[in-house]
Scaffold this motif. Sequence first.
Motif, PDB file in Angstrom:
ATOM      1  N   ALA A  72      -7.277   0.037   1.230  1.00 37.84           N
ATOM      2  CA  ALA A  72      -6.175  -0.153   0.270  1.00 37.84           C
ATOM      3  C   ALA A  72      -5.926  -1.645   0.045  1.00 37.84           C
ATOM      4  CB  ALA A  72      -4.904   0.528   0.790  1.00 37.84           C
ATOM      5  N   GLY A 122      -1.468   6.466   0.644  1.00 34.59           N
ATOM      6  CA  GLY A 122      -1.847   7.390   1.725  1.00 34.59           C
ATOM      7  C   GLY A 122      -1.503   8.830   1.364  1.00 34.59           C
ATOM      8  N   PRO A 142       0.836  -1.204   0.000  1.00 32.58           N
ATOM      9  CA  PRO A 142       0.000   0.000   0.000  1.00 32.58           C
ATOM     10  C   PRO A 142       0.877   1.263   0.000  1.00 32.58           C
ATOM     11  CG  PRO A 142      -0.692  -1.553   1.706  1.00 32.58           C
ATOM     12  CD  PRO A 142       0.662  -1.987   1.228  1.00 32.58           C
ATOM     13  N   GLY A 198       4.418   0.631   2.440  1.00 33.71           N
ATOM     14  CA  GLY A 198       5.427   1.242   1.582  1.00 33.71           C
ATOM     15  C   GLY A 198       6.293   2.287   2.260  1.00 33.71           C
ATOM     16  N   PRO A 210      -8.460   7.623  -0.820  1.00 34.73           N
ATOM     17  CA  PRO A 210      -7.719   6.935   0.243  1.00 34.73           C
ATOM     18  C   PRO A 210      -8.546   6.772   1.513  1.00 34.73           C
ATOM     19  CG  PRO A 210      -6.852   9.156  -0.037  1.00 34.73           C
ATOM     20  CD  PRO A 210      -7.972   9.004  -1.030  1.00 34.73           C
ATOM     21  N   ARG A 211      -9.299   5.675   1.570  1.00 36.84           N
ATOM     22  CA  ARG A 211     -10.230   5.478   2.695  1.00 36.84           C
ATOM     23  C   ARG A 211      -9.663   4.581   3.775  1.00 36.84           C
ATOM     24  NH1 ARG A 211     -15.003   3.228  -0.387  1.00 36.84           N
ATOM     25  NH2 ARG A 211     -15.819   2.825   1.689  1.00 36.84           N
ATOM     26  N   GLY A 212      -8.337   4.547   3.870  1.00 32.00           N
ATOM     27  CA  GLY A 212      -7.702   3.806   4.958  1.00 32.00           C
ATOM     28  C   GLY A 212      -6.945   2.585   4.469  1.00 32.00           C
ATOM     29  N   LEU A 213      -6.071   2.072   5.358  1.00 38.30           N
ATOM     30  CA  LEU A 213      -5.226   0.937   4.991  1.00 38.30           C
ATOM     31  C   LEU A 213      -6.056  -0.306   4.648  1.00 38.30           C
ATOM     32  CD1 LEU A 213      -2.477  -0.438   4.771  1.00 38.30           C
ATOM     33  CD2 LEU A 213      -2.497  -0.736   7.258  1.00 38.30           C
ATOM     34  N   GLN A 269      -6.104   3.266  -5.727  1.00 36.74           N
ATOM     35  CA  GLN A 269      -7.109   3.184  -4.666  1.00 36.74           C
ATOM     36  C   GLN A 269      -8.223   4.206  -4.876  1.00 36.74           C
ATOM     37  OE1 GLN A 269      -5.602   3.912  -0.730  1.00 36.74           O
ATOM     38  NE2 GLN A 269      -7.470   3.201   0.246  1.00 36.74           N
ATOM     39  N   ARG A 320       1.603  13.971   7.366  1.00 29.84           N
ATOM     40  CA  ARG A 320       2.596  14.321   8.393  1.00 29.84           C
ATOM     41  C   ARG A 320       3.865  14.883   7.761  1.00 29.84           C
ATOM     42  NH1 ARG A 320       3.175   8.724  11.110  1.00 29.84           N
ATOM     43  NH2 ARG A 320       2.373   8.135   9.059  1.00 29.84           N
ATOM     44  N   LYS A 379       5.008   9.948  -0.290  1.00 29.63           N
ATOM     45  CA  LYS A 379       6.019   9.878   0.788  1.00 29.63           C
ATOM     46  C   LYS A 379       6.900   8.654   0.621  1.00 29.63           C
ATOM     47  CE  LYS A 379       2.868   7.729   4.056  1.00 29.63           C
ATOM     48  NZ  LYS A 379       2.314   7.682   5.376  1.00 29.63           N
ATOM     49  N   GLU A 380       6.387   7.618  -0.038  1.00 27.32           N
ATOM     50  CA  GLU A 380       7.175   6.399  -0.257  1.00 27.32           C
ATOM     51  C   GLU A 380       8.353   6.644  -1.202  1.00 27.32           C
ATOM     52  OE1 GLU A 380       3.881   6.672  -0.504  1.00 27.32           O
ATOM     53  OE2 GLU A 380       3.130   5.348   1.091  1.00 27.32           O
TER      54      GLU A 380
HETATM   55  P1  UTP Z   1      -0.392   5.867   7.124  1.00 24.34           P
HETATM   56  O1  UTP Z   1      -1.500   5.974   8.067  1.00 24.34           O
HETATM   57  O2  UTP Z   1       1.004   6.011   7.632  1.00 24.34           O
HETATM   58  O3  UTP Z   1      -0.540   6.839   5.860  1.00 24.34           O
HETATM   59  O4  UTP Z   1      -0.558   4.515   6.316  1.00 24.34           O
HETATM   60  P2  UTP Z   1      -1.077   8.271   5.639  1.00 24.34           P
HETATM   61  O5  UTP Z   1      -2.537   8.358   5.835  1.00 24.34           O
HETATM   62  O6  UTP Z   1      -0.537   8.622   4.289  1.00 24.34           O
HETATM   63  O7  UTP Z   1      -0.285   9.100   6.766  1.00 24.34           O
HETATM   64  P3  UTP Z   1      -0.439  10.589   7.291  1.00 24.34           P
HETATM   65  O8  UTP Z   1      -0.907  10.405   8.715  1.00 24.34           O
HETATM   66  O9  UTP Z   1      -1.411  11.358   6.438  1.00 24.34           O
HETATM   67  O10 UTP Z   1       0.950  11.167   7.239  1.00 24.34           O
HETATM   68  C1  UTP Z   1       0.383   3.446   6.273  1.00 24.34           C
HETATM   69  C2  UTP Z   1       0.560   2.932   4.850  1.00 24.34           C
HETATM   70  O11 UTP Z   1      -0.695   2.664   4.218  1.00 24.34           O
HETATM   71  C3  UTP Z   1      -0.844   3.394   3.021  1.00 24.34           C
HETATM   72  C4  UTP Z   1       0.154   4.553   3.124  1.00 24.34           C
HETATM   73  O12 UTP Z   1       0.572   4.974   1.829  1.00 24.34           O
HETATM   74  C5  UTP Z   1       1.280   3.934   3.946  1.00 24.34           C
HETATM   75  O13 UTP Z   1       2.195   3.223   3.123  1.00 24.34           O
HETATM   76  N1  UTP Z   1      -2.243   3.849   2.880  1.00 24.34           N
HETATM   77  C6  UTP Z   1      -2.873   4.504   3.914  1.00 24.34           C
HETATM   78  C7  UTP Z   1      -2.908   3.617   1.692  1.00 24.34           C
HETATM   79  O14 UTP Z   1      -2.361   3.015   0.753  1.00 24.34           O
HETATM   80  N2  UTP Z   1      -4.205   4.049   1.575  1.00 24.34           N
HETATM   81  C8  UTP Z   1      -4.857   4.696   2.583  1.00 24.34           C
HETATM   82  O15 UTP Z   1      -6.051   5.051   2.405  1.00 24.34           O
HETATM   83  C9  UTP Z   1      -4.169   4.938   3.772  1.00 24.34           C
END
Ligand code: UTP
Length: 308
Positions: A120, A20, A17, A138, A114-117, A111, A24, A34-35
């Motif tokens: 994903a 995100g 995944p 990632g 981005p509705r959460g891990l 995705q 931060r 960010k990856e």
């Molecule tokens: P994080 O919670 O660290 O990602 O997700 P985020 O939401 O990008 O972080 P902040 O808080 O806004 O900085 C952990 C992993 O899951 C992926 C992110 O890319 C990261 O690798 N992720 C998270 C997704 O692929 N989709 C999502 O909807 C959320």
Amino acid sequence: MTRTPPSTRAVTKAVIPAAGLGTRFLPATKATPKEMLPIVDKPAIQYVVEEAAAAGLGDMLVITGRNKRPLEDHFDRNLELEQALLNKGDHERLAKAQESNGLATLHYVRQGDPRGLGHAVLCAAPHVGEEPFAVLLGDDLIDPRDPLLTRMVDVQQREGGSVVALMEVEPSQIHLYGCAAVHNTAHPDVVHVTDLVEKPDPADAPSNYAIIGRYVLDPAVFEALRETAPGRGGEIQLTDALQQLATSEEIGGPVHGVIFKGRRYDTGDRGDYLRAIVQLACEREDLGPQFRAWLGRYATETGLSALA
Ligand code: UTP
């Protein structure tokens, strides 16, 4: 949910995944995933892809979002750059430009929202099918000298069901993680997970074992994810779906945890990102000697070494 026996097939696929928002790390992540932020001179996600390849998982699906291009381009050839380096006879840099090309067969899926891990991971369902599969976040970097994923795949193949990676953290930090309630097993580094709770208050946490960004999952997790309502922050949490698997062995078999004691960095967190760069730079054969010497001088001149 229907009774779903665990899959007994081999683990061959990894899901990464990387969709995100990375809030931060703004403003760096406004137009760049960010990856893709470099850890010394390699993007974080390349370490992750190398780790999955080293564990024998040659088929990888990257879950991407709005900034998909830099990720795809990084794992593709750059013929213009290669030709320019070839013309100069710079074979050392040519090898660096090519090292990310042939690591694995990479697939990509968007995705969208981005509705959460958990959401994903659910995007990977059509690609994964009915096999157990690995998930590597990632932006979560495990030091290549402290292998974890290979051990998790071994445990999954022996025990069936799903396996999560756990790391002991300070009680005051547990509210930042998913947390596991566990029973010991005959293997000191493996526990049986009986319950999971996402980001608990320290007073309610069942242990100090935090879930970190490596999983080997039974495909029944997709069924659980489809039934998981948005949780904390309005996001579909992977931990909530895993909680269903952990508390009902009827669905997708047991959940085990492998306890990790090695070096790990959450590169999506600015403090951890800086620690990763300093530590990995110090340990590099090419950059390390000069960088360590400078760091030593800097620590003395600024009085930092007296604080250690
Ligand atoms: P994080 O919670 O660290 O990602 O997700 P985020 O939401 O990008 O972080 P902040 O808080 O806004 O900085 C952990 C992993 O899951 C992926 C992110 O890319 C990261 O690798 N992720 C998270 C997704 O692929 N989709 C999502 O909807 C959320």
